[in-house]
Design a protein around this motif. Sequence first.
Motif, PDB file in Angstrom:
ATOM      1  N   THR A  21       6.484   3.317   2.426  1.00  0.00           N
ATOM      2  CA  THR A  21       6.606   2.868   0.848  1.00  0.00           C
ATOM      3  C   THR A  21       6.561   3.765  -0.068  1.00  0.00           C
ATOM      4  O   THR A  21       6.580   3.741  -0.985  1.00  0.00           O
ATOM      5  CB  THR A  21       5.516   1.752   0.518  1.00  0.00           C
ATOM      6  OG1 THR A  21       4.176   2.509   0.724  1.00  0.00           O
ATOM      7  CG2 THR A  21       5.394   0.641   1.497  1.00  0.00           C
ATOM      8  N   ALA A  22       6.540   5.209   0.455  1.00  0.00           N
ATOM      9  CA  ALA A  22       6.489   6.423  -0.473  1.00  0.00           C
ATOM     10  C   ALA A  22       7.752   6.372  -1.441  1.00  0.00           C
ATOM     11  O   ALA A  22       7.756   6.785  -2.756  1.00  0.00           O
ATOM     12  CB  ALA A  22       6.369   7.671   0.306  1.00  0.00           C
ATOM     13  N   LYS A  69       0.923  -1.139  -0.089  1.00  0.00           N
ATOM     14  CA  LYS A  69      -0.056   0.020   0.012  1.00  0.00           C
ATOM     15  C   LYS A  69       0.909   1.268  -0.087  1.00  0.00           C
ATOM     16  O   LYS A  69       2.097   1.104   0.438  1.00  0.00           O
ATOM     17  CB  LYS A  69      -0.971  -0.064   1.276  1.00  0.00           C
ATOM     18  CG  LYS A  69      -0.207  -0.006   2.442  1.00  0.00           C
ATOM     19  CD  LYS A  69      -1.332  -0.193   3.831  1.00  0.00           C
ATOM     20  CE  LYS A  69      -0.550  -0.327   5.015  1.00  0.00           C
ATOM     21  NZ  LYS A  69      -1.296  -0.568   6.261  1.00  0.00           N
ATOM     22  N   PHE A  70       0.273   2.369  -0.475  1.00  0.00           N
ATOM     23  CA  PHE A  70       1.055   3.465  -0.402  1.00  0.00           C
ATOM     24  C   PHE A  70       1.086   4.288   1.071  1.00  0.00           C
ATOM     25  O   PHE A  70      -0.131   4.688   1.106  1.00  0.00           O
ATOM     26  CB  PHE A  70       0.461   4.615  -1.333  1.00  0.00           C
ATOM     27  CG  PHE A  70       1.202   5.820  -1.599  1.00  0.00           C
ATOM     28  CD1 PHE A  70       2.609   5.740  -2.373  1.00  0.00           C
ATOM     29  CD2 PHE A  70       1.030   6.886  -0.994  1.00  0.00           C
ATOM     30  CE1 PHE A  70       3.149   7.133  -2.482  1.00  0.00           C
ATOM     31  CE2 PHE A  70       1.713   8.294  -1.287  1.00  0.00           C
ATOM     32  CZ  PHE A  70       2.713   8.078  -2.019  1.00  0.00           C
ATOM     33  N   ASP A  71       1.949   4.396   1.628  1.00  0.00           N
ATOM     34  CA  ASP A  71       2.128   5.036   2.940  1.00  0.00           C
ATOM     35  C   ASP A  71       3.468   5.904   3.024  1.00  0.00           C
ATOM     36  O   ASP A  71       4.042   5.563   2.261  1.00  0.00           O
ATOM     37  CB  ASP A  71       1.765   4.300   4.073  1.00  0.00           C
ATOM     38  CG  ASP A  71       2.417   3.157   4.290  1.00  0.00           C
ATOM     39  OD1 ASP A  71       3.635   2.963   3.579  1.00  0.00           O
ATOM     40  OD2 ASP A  71       2.392   2.236   5.137  1.00  0.00           O
ATOM     41  N   TRP A 115       7.457   4.035  -4.309  1.00  0.00           N
ATOM     42  CA  TRP A 115       6.524   4.419  -5.286  1.00  0.00           C
ATOM     43  C   TRP A 115       7.149   5.620  -5.901  1.00  0.00           C
ATOM     44  O   TRP A 115       6.653   5.601  -7.071  1.00  0.00           O
ATOM     45  CB  TRP A 115       4.937   4.658  -4.670  1.00  0.00           C
ATOM     46  CG  TRP A 115       4.352   3.476  -4.194  1.00  0.00           C
ATOM     47  CD1 TRP A 115       4.240   3.017  -3.019  1.00  0.00           C
ATOM     48  CD2 TRP A 115       3.818   2.494  -5.392  1.00  0.00           C
ATOM     49  NE1 TRP A 115       3.413   1.846  -2.988  1.00  0.00           N
ATOM     50  CE2 TRP A 115       3.115   1.479  -4.081  1.00  0.00           C
ATOM     51  CE3 TRP A 115       3.371   2.484  -6.382  1.00  0.00           C
ATOM     52  CZ2 TRP A 115       2.271   0.186  -4.815  1.00  0.00           C
ATOM     53  CZ3 TRP A 115       2.598   1.242  -7.014  1.00  0.00           C
ATOM     54  CH2 TRP A 115       2.206   0.384  -6.165  1.00  0.00           C
TER      55      TRP A 115
END
Length: 158
Positions: free
Chosen positions: A85-86, A80-82, A89
């Motif tokens: 993990t920015a 997921k994008f948080d 991405w």
Amino acid sequence: MEGEEDQVTKERVVEARARNISHNVRCTECGSQSIEDSQADIAILLRKLIRDEIKSGKSDKEIYTKLEDDFGETVLYAPKFDMQTAALWLSPLLVAGAAGGMWAYKKHRQRTNVHIMALHLVRGIPLTPKEKETMLEVLTPPPGGVSSSSWWRRWLQQ
């Protein structure tokens, strides 16, 4: 008869949903396979758990959340994008921005070098063959009498 058809239809829906979810869940033992493709004991148990959760009426999102809570974020193939993990991405954008910045800086330095070469000419310092080529390229007008830096003017006139 109709009750049997409903039961078969429900089983098909459960099976389709379970397979879809299983393809998106990583086997915790194998690591490189989905639990749908793995024959590890934990994968078999997870497939059964997913089917039981579907039969109890849970949505796909609730099942993914339960698996993530129980086994960690690495059990899902798509992170997921948080904030954690920015960087993962956004790294392609950062690399492209850095490459674009380096290209723009190189072009800027190339133009400022023309000014330095002009100063060398005024002072009587001889130019290297590469500098002579660059000066001729900059000082020679393009064919047609339109400067290459005014491309936007040509576009506006159309």
